[in-house]
Scaffold this active site. Structure first.
Site, PDB file in Angstrom:
ATOM      1  N   LYS A 196       0.760  -1.215  -0.016  1.00  0.00           N
ATOM      2  CA  LYS A 196       0.017   0.085  -0.032  1.00  0.00           C
ATOM      3  C   LYS A 196       0.905   1.316   0.151  1.00  0.00           C
ATOM      4  O   LYS A 196       1.827   1.258   0.567  1.00  0.00           O
ATOM      5  CB  LYS A 196      -0.955  -0.100   1.095  1.00  0.00           C
ATOM      6  CG  LYS A 196      -1.895  -1.064   1.295  1.00  0.00           C
ATOM      7  CD  LYS A 196      -2.869  -1.231   2.368  1.00  0.00           C
ATOM      8  CE  LYS A 196      -1.867  -1.322   3.710  1.00  0.00           C
ATOM      9  NZ  LYS A 196      -2.791  -1.550   4.797  1.00  0.00           N
ATOM     10  N   GLY A 246      -8.520   4.084  10.308  1.00  0.00           N
ATOM     11  CA  GLY A 246      -9.060   2.782   9.885  1.00  0.00           C
ATOM     12  C   GLY A 246      -8.717   2.350   8.259  1.00  0.00           C
ATOM     13  O   GLY A 246      -9.613   1.638   8.074  1.00  0.00           O
ATOM     14  N   THR A 247      -8.196   3.016   7.705  1.00  0.00           N
ATOM     15  CA  THR A 247      -7.792   2.817   6.175  1.00  0.00           C
ATOM     16  C   THR A 247      -7.454   1.604   5.831  1.00  0.00           C
ATOM     17  O   THR A 247      -7.820   0.639   5.294  1.00  0.00           O
ATOM     18  CB  THR A 247      -6.992   3.801   5.722  1.00  0.00           C
ATOM     19  OG1 THR A 247      -7.128   5.245   5.970  1.00  0.00           O
ATOM     20  CG2 THR A 247      -6.488   3.876   4.029  1.00  0.00           C
ATOM     21  N   GLY A 248      -6.272   1.175   6.630  1.00  0.00           N
ATOM     22  CA  GLY A 248      -5.867  -0.296   6.113  1.00  0.00           C
ATOM     23  C   GLY A 248      -6.843  -1.500   6.781  1.00  0.00           C
ATOM     24  O   GLY A 248      -6.918  -2.288   5.889  1.00  0.00           O
ATOM     25  N   CYS A 249      -7.626  -1.342   7.920  1.00  0.00           N
ATOM     26  CA  CYS A 249      -8.489  -2.265   8.151  1.00  0.00           C
ATOM     27  C   CYS A 249      -9.359  -2.374   7.216  1.00  0.00           C
ATOM     28  O   CYS A 249      -9.982  -3.606   6.952  1.00  0.00           O
ATOM     29  CB  CYS A 249      -9.098  -1.930   9.576  1.00  0.00           C
ATOM     30  SG  CYS A 249      -7.983  -1.748  10.895  1.00  0.00           S
ATOM     31  N   THR A 284      -8.349   9.891   8.297  1.00  0.00           N
ATOM     32  CA  THR A 284      -8.131   8.633   7.546  1.00  0.00           C
ATOM     33  C   THR A 284      -7.993   7.350   8.640  1.00  0.00           C
ATOM     34  O   THR A 284      -7.574   6.529   8.130  1.00  0.00           O
ATOM     35  CB  THR A 284      -6.740   8.692   6.814  1.00  0.00           C
ATOM     36  OG1 THR A 284      -5.620   8.980   7.496  1.00  0.00           O
ATOM     37  CG2 THR A 284      -6.976   9.720   5.778  1.00  0.00           C
TER      38      THR A 284
END
Length: 279
Positions: free
Chosen positions: A182, A216-219, A214
């Site tokens: 990412k 919580g983007t990865g989850c 932003t």
């Protein structure tokens, strides 16, 4: 004429920590799953005291509680895909790896190797990262490290763009089927995620939103990928659909509390409601 029973949506299980502020972790996973057309289920590995300013505390659940949650869901309801998030210690990593090995081999597993929160709080001890490399990476259908996580999980120091390619190749050699590197931590006007497979390299780009909210983007991205895999998408198609969803969620992220607000998991619904009301 009577209608038959309602169709059962695909079932996706998240194995991760709880975010009391609702922006990341289990809460973000379940919101993303609902928004992307699947039934979400959960196994909590840890509880955090967390808000827009950071993580004030974290407590890992006992192994027997984690295993009981997993068996309760899998043995009765079943799963079509699994996503893992916060696995804070080496014993927890080994436990979750053992549980994942009991799944049918055709169940896709998306691994988000969460190590640091959006606010810079450490969520993974040093031994746990080595355990992830040894125990979890070989089980992953898709591994989704960001640029902070990629080097440690691959055991490579990232100095150049070529080092990123090397790290992805090492993770593929370690057993991951696909590695999505990412690019959210990069600079520039475009966010580029690079999907690496055996003999495959594909980029997924989106304009970078001018929005600091932003959390919580990865989850959310990992849960969205798992959702689309459960719906029958192949990996590149699942990543592309998830990238479109998370890009919209980031652009619509909103302020909450005094720090970094969450992405908006309901951005598509809000857009539909506004269109329906003529606004």
């Amino acid at each position: 004429m009577t209608s038959g029973p309602p169709a059962v949506p695909p079932r996706v299980l998240t194995v991760a920590g709880s975010d009391s502020g609702g922006g990341a972790g289990i809460q973000a996973d379940l919101k993303a799953m609902l928004a992307n057309g699947v039934h979400g289920m959960s196994v909590l590995t840890a509880i955090t005291a967390q808000n827009s300013l950071g993580v004030q505390g974290a407590w890992e659940l006992p192994a027997e509680q984690v295993e009981a949650q997993f068996r309760s869901v899998v043995d009765d309801i079943g799963v079509d895909a699994v996503k893992t998030g916060m696995l804070a210690s080496a014993p927890m990593v080994r436990l979750v790896a053992a549980l994942l090995r009991t799944l049918p081999p055709d169940v896709p597993v998306v691994i988000d190797p969460v190590s640091v929160s959006k606010h810079g709080d450490t969520l993974l001890d040093a031994d746990a990262m080595a355990a992830i490399r040894a125990e979890i990476v070989p089980l992953s259908t898709v591994l989704t490290p960001n640029l902070t996580e990629l080097g440690p999980v691959a055991g490579v120091e990232l100095r150049t763009l070529d080092d990123r390619e090397l790290a992805a190749k090492k993770l593929l050699a370690a057993g991951a089927s696909w590695v999505l590197v990412k690019g959210g931590h990069d600079a520039g006007d475009t966010s580029v995620d690079v999907l690496h497979g055996h003999g495959v390299r594909e980029e997924f780009s989106a304009p970078r939103a001018d929005n600091r909210h932003t959390h919580g983007t990865g989850c959310t991205l990992a849960s969205s990928i798992a959702s689309y895999l459960a719906r029958g998408y192949d990996v590149p198609s699942a990543v592309g659909a998830a990238k479109e969803y998370i890009s919209g969620a980031v652009a619509a992220g909103f302020p909450l509390g005094g720090g970094i607000g969450p992405v908006d998991h309901a951005w598509r619904f809000r857009g539909s409601a506004q269109r329906g009301s003529g606004q």
